[in-house]
Design an enzyme around this catalytic site. Structure first.
Site, mmCIF file in Angstrom:
data_model
loop_
_atom_site.group_PDB
_atom_site.id
_atom_site.type_symbol
_atom_site.label_atom_id
_atom_site.label_comp_id
_atom_site.label_asym_id
_atom_site.label_seq_id
_atom_site.Cartn_x
_atom_site.Cartn_y
_atom_site.Cartn_z
ATOM 1 N N ASN A 226 -0.212 51.873 19.405
ATOM 2 C CA ASN A 226 -1.479 51.228 19.073
ATOM 3 C C ASN A 226 -1.772 52.124 17.726
ATOM 4 O OD1 ASN A 226 -4.246 50.619 18.750
ATOM 5 N ND2 ASN A 226 -5.108 51.909 20.403
ATOM 6 N N HIS B 225 -10.600 48.777 24.650
ATOM 7 C CA HIS B 225 -10.491 50.117 24.382
ATOM 8 C C HIS B 225 -11.507 50.964 24.395
ATOM 9 C CE1 HIS B 225 -9.119 53.616 21.899
ATOM 10 N NE2 HIS B 225 -7.989 53.152 22.272
ATOM 11 N N GLU C 27 -6.887 55.397 30.518
ATOM 12 C CA GLU C 27 -7.187 56.162 29.099
ATOM 13 C C GLU C 27 -8.535 56.664 29.334
ATOM 14 O OE1 GLU C 27 -4.642 54.917 25.343
ATOM 15 O OE2 GLU C 27 -6.657 53.926 25.148
ATOM 16 N N SER D 207 -3.846 61.120 23.639
ATOM 17 C CA SER D 207 -3.182 62.364 23.190
ATOM 18 C C SER D 207 -1.679 62.585 23.663
ATOM 19 C CB SER D 207 -3.930 63.533 23.706
ATOM 20 O OG SER D 207 -5.321 63.627 22.743
HETATM 21 P P1 PGA Z 1 -4.277 58.890 21.091
HETATM 22 O O1 PGA Z 1 -4.841 57.257 21.241
HETATM 23 O O2 PGA Z 1 -2.965 58.718 21.436
HETATM 24 O O3 PGA Z 1 -4.482 58.988 19.704
HETATM 25 O O4 PGA Z 1 -5.262 59.853 21.797
HETATM 26 C C1 PGA Z 1 -4.629 56.729 22.226
HETATM 27 C C2 PGA Z 1 -5.534 55.238 22.371
HETATM 28 O O5 PGA Z 1 -6.498 55.445 21.773
HETATM 29 O O6 PGA Z 1 -4.817 54.110 22.721
#
Ligand code: PGA
Length: 267
Positions: free
Chosen positions: A9, A103, A172, A228
């Site tokens: 993403n 999201h 998430e 993350s």
């Molecule tokens: P990140 O984002 O890996 O930078 O935490 C994941 C996401 O927002 O889909």
């Protein structure tokens, strides 16, 4: 490890298409160095303005077999005229196969409701695209189980078991997304606990779905973890049989880190 799905993403990065190409070139060179079948699938979700060109670039030799194009958003309905929006059918004509919806950055920073996500989900399925539906609690305090169940209920409202089985659900937790202050990745154990809550709730609400998950031959809802993810923690998530892949934000636009993650995925 079973074949895993890695979703990149890119959000509103990188700044230029040339930098996007560098990420793909670097990934392609790495894949070229591998012998035999590559045991992973990749979905690249670039910013809207780069979708068409990135789609063409994915035709590069070693990416072509295992890569798909994904969008980060879609209009709620193809038939409503909406300034600034892009319909599901337009995305499909562009070669898009996956669409991220729900999201947390859109929900918490732009005020997108579960009801809107539900409309987008129906539009994505109606256009025969594969939805990557983000689900996650804002904090792990209090009754997060109830929070997750309510979010799942309103997000999937009005869908049947067959439609839900076509979805990819990305768990998430909002507090784990790298762009949030004090973000830290979830642990594989607690991510799995949440995925089990979501799966159990769906199985109870849609009895046909439970049969699919066990049937093997029928399509079953897949689950990803996101928040993350990096080269240091990805192995822990992918080791879990019930986590079918990862959704990667920040680390997916850092070509060195992204390829390091892929190295671990194929290891
Ligand atoms: P990140 O984002 O890996 O930078 O935490 C994941 C996401 O927002 O889909």
């Amino acid at each position: 490890m079973n074949k895993k799905l890695i979703v990149a993403n890119w959000k509103n990065h990188p700044d230029t298409l040339a930098e996007g190409r560098e990420i793909l070139d670097f990934t392609n060179s790495y894949l070229e160095s591998l012998e035999g079948e590559k045991d992973l699938s990749l979905v690249f979700c670039p910013p809207l303005v780069f979708l068409e060109e990135i789609g063409k670039m994915l035709k590069m030799s070693h990416l072509e077999d295992i890569s798909f194009l994904g969008a980060q958003n879609v209009a709620i309905d193809d038939k409503i005229t909406l300034t600034g929006e892009v319909s599901g059918s337009m995305l499909r004509k562009l070669g898009v196969q996956y669409v991220i919806i729900g999201h947390s950055e859109r929900k918490w920073k732009l005020g997108e409701s579960d009801e809107t996500v539900n409309k987008k989900l129906k539009s994505v399925l109606g256009n025969e695209l594969i939805p990557i539906v983000c689900i996650g609690e804002k904090t792990r305090d209090g009754d997060f189980k109830n929070f997750l169940e309510e979010q799942v209920e309103s997000t999937f409202a009005g869908l049947n078991a067959d439609e839900i089985s076509k979805c990819i659900i990305a768990y998430e937790p909002v507090w784990a997304i790298s762009t949030n202050p004090n973000a830290k990745p979830d642990t594989p154990q607690s991510a799995l606990e949440s995925i089990k809550i979501i799966r159990a709730f769906l199985a109870t609400s849609y009895p046909g779905l439970a049969k699919r998950s066990g049937a093997g031959k029928l399509q079953a809802t897949s689950y990803l973890y996101g928040g993350s993810v990096n080269s240091k923690n990805v192995a822990g998530f992918l080791r879990e049989k019930e986590i079918n892949g990862v959704l990667i934000g920040g680390a997916s636009v850092n070509k060195g880190e992204f390829v390091k993650i892929l190295t671990i995925c194929v290891g």
